[in-house]
Design a protein around this motif. Structure first.
Motif, mmCIF file in Angstrom:
data_model
loop_
_atom_site.group_PDB
_atom_site.id
_atom_site.type_symbol
_atom_site.label_atom_id
_atom_site.label_comp_id
_atom_site.label_asym_id
_atom_site.label_seq_id
_atom_site.Cartn_x
_atom_site.Cartn_y
_atom_site.Cartn_z
ATOM 1 N N ILE A 183 50.123 101.237 0.439
ATOM 2 C CA ILE A 183 50.032 100.950 1.868
ATOM 3 C C ILE A 183 50.650 99.578 2.092
ATOM 4 O O ILE A 183 50.292 98.605 1.417
ATOM 5 N N ALA A 184 51.635 99.527 2.976
ATOM 6 C CA ALA A 184 52.334 98.287 3.290
ATOM 7 C C ALA A 184 51.773 97.720 4.590
ATOM 8 O O ALA A 184 51.785 98.390 5.623
ATOM 9 N N GLU A 185 51.287 96.502 4.520
ATOM 10 C CA GLU A 185 50.597 95.893 5.652
ATOM 11 C C GLU A 185 51.552 95.621 6.816
ATOM 12 O O GLU A 185 52.685 95.148 6.617
ATOM 13 N N LEU A 186 51.073 95.914 8.020
ATOM 14 C CA LEU A 186 51.826 95.620 9.236
ATOM 15 C C LEU A 186 51.374 94.300 9.835
ATOM 16 O O LEU A 186 50.221 93.887 9.680
ATOM 17 N N ARG A 187 52.279 93.670 10.547
ATOM 18 C CA ARG A 187 51.939 92.459 11.269
ATOM 19 C C ARG A 187 51.375 92.865 12.629
ATOM 20 O O ARG A 187 52.032 93.542 13.410
ATOM 21 N N GLY A 188 50.134 92.532 12.888
ATOM 22 C CA GLY A 188 49.516 92.925 14.150
ATOM 23 C C GLY A 188 49.103 94.383 14.131
ATOM 24 O O GLY A 188 48.670 94.917 13.125
ATOM 25 N N HIS A 189 49.270 95.041 15.274
ATOM 26 C CA HIS A 189 48.876 96.441 15.405
ATOM 27 C C HIS A 189 50.066 97.262 15.894
ATOM 28 O O HIS A 189 51.056 96.705 16.387
ATOM 29 N N PHE B 211 56.600 94.339 9.052
ATOM 30 C CA PHE B 211 55.808 94.285 7.834
ATOM 31 C C PHE B 211 55.551 92.835 7.434
ATOM 32 O O PHE B 211 56.398 91.965 7.611
ATOM 33 N N THR B 212 54.370 92.588 6.856
ATOM 34 C CA THR B 212 54.057 91.250 6.370
ATOM 35 C C THR B 212 54.677 90.992 5.000
ATOM 36 O O THR B 212 54.791 89.843 4.584
ATOM 37 N N GLY B 213 55.036 92.072 4.292
ATOM 38 C CA GLY B 213 55.523 91.958 2.924
ATOM 39 C C GLY B 213 54.459 92.240 1.880
ATOM 40 O O GLY B 213 54.771 92.404 0.699
ATOM 41 N N ALA B 214 53.193 92.310 2.321
ATOM 42 C CA ALA B 214 52.103 92.611 1.393
ATOM 43 C C ALA B 214 51.958 94.125 1.242
ATOM 44 O O ALA B 214 51.938 94.863 2.226
ATOM 45 N N THR B 215 51.877 94.589 -0.001
ATOM 46 C CA THR B 215 51.714 96.005 -0.305
ATOM 47 C C THR B 215 50.586 96.172 -1.308
ATOM 48 O O THR B 215 50.502 95.421 -2.283
#
Length: 274
Positions: free
Chosen positions: A40-46, A57-61
């Motif tokens: 799951i790749a984190e999104l910035r915000g919603h 994407f924040t770049g965090a997976t």
């Protein structure tokens, strides 16, 4: 795109579920593949108002197994539709309504996949109802069916858990449908999907109880969105539960109930007495 809401440690975020694939900058991005879902790749915000650039994407997976999936939305309301499959209306001894039969489930009834459905002591007949849920992405008020789909973010699986004995006793649906934990949603939102003919099943302890297709809906998704929007404004994150096929049945303490929808995935919840 499969958009999930998840918890990692003490943080809650939205992310996109898929297989890991590096982009040109070396960051991990999810790529849906037939082989399965692993990250799951984190999104910035919603995801509801991503702006002109789309989701960022924040770049965090994270490995999917290392996070807890939550209910994919926190809706201001869940609008449900009764008797929208002719075979279910018949098994309940009812006629199919000429116009959609609407009722509300409170936001406090919403839980996610893996959460527990709690059986109230006041009911002796709690039942499952497998349903396709529409997730609103853009506010909708007085829209026409031809424009209705422009307001959809995507789709998820739902279980319209119902205290059937109380539904019969009350003559309306609020108490029977409104208990905490009576609206499981998940596991995520699928944004690219044609909802017109999807297989939908419910299994309890591995035994198939319900097996239908969304092509059997009396009132289709665009018609439902338009109809509801004439009554109340639909806000981003709100859900519309589109009705359940025949085969609804009892849930008991210790059961495991799953709703699976073609193209979306499987929503699974344990059932426990309060």
């Amino acid at each position: 795109m499969r958009i999930a809401r998840f918890a990692k440690g003490g943080e809650v975020a939205y992310g996109v579920v898929g297989e890991a694939q590096a982009d040109g900058a070396g960051a991990a991005r999810p790529e849906p593949r037939a082989g399965g879902l692993s990250v799951i790749a984190e999104l910035r915000g919603h995801p509801f108002s991503p702006g002109k650039g789309g989701v960022q994407f924040t770049g965090a997976t994270f490995p999917l197994d290392d996070v807890r999936l939550l209910a994919p939305v926190l809706p201001s309301k869940v609008v449900a539709v009764g008797r929208n499959y002719a075979d279910h209306a018949a098994e309940m001894g009812n006629e199919v309504p000429k116009t959609p039969l609407l009722f509300l489930k409170p936001s406090t009834s919403v839980i996610g996949t893996g959460d527990v459905i709690r059986l109230p002591a006041s009911s002796h007949q709690v039942e499952h109802e497998a349903e396709l849920a529409v997730v609103i992405g853009v506010p909708a008020k007085d829209v026409e069916p031809a424009q209705a789909m422009d307001h959809v973010l995507g789709y998820t699986a739902a279980n319209d858990v119902t205290a059937r004995d109380q539904q019969r006793a009350d003559g309306q649906f609020t108490r029977a449908k409104g208990y905490d934990s009576f609206c499981p949603l998940g596991p995520w939102i699928e944004t690219v999907l044609d909802p017109s003919d999807l297989r939908i099943t419910a299994t309890v302890n591995g035994e198939t109880r319900q097996d239908g297709r969304t092509s059997q809906l009396v009132h289709g998704v665009p018609e439902l969105i338009a109809f509801v929007s004439q009554v109340m404004t639909l806000l981003p994150g709100d859900g519309i539960l589109t009705g359940t096929p025949a085969g609804v049945g009892p849930l008991q303490d210790g059961d495991s109930v799953s709703v699976e929808i073609e193209g979306i995935g499987t929503l699974t919840n344990a059932v426990r007495a309060r």
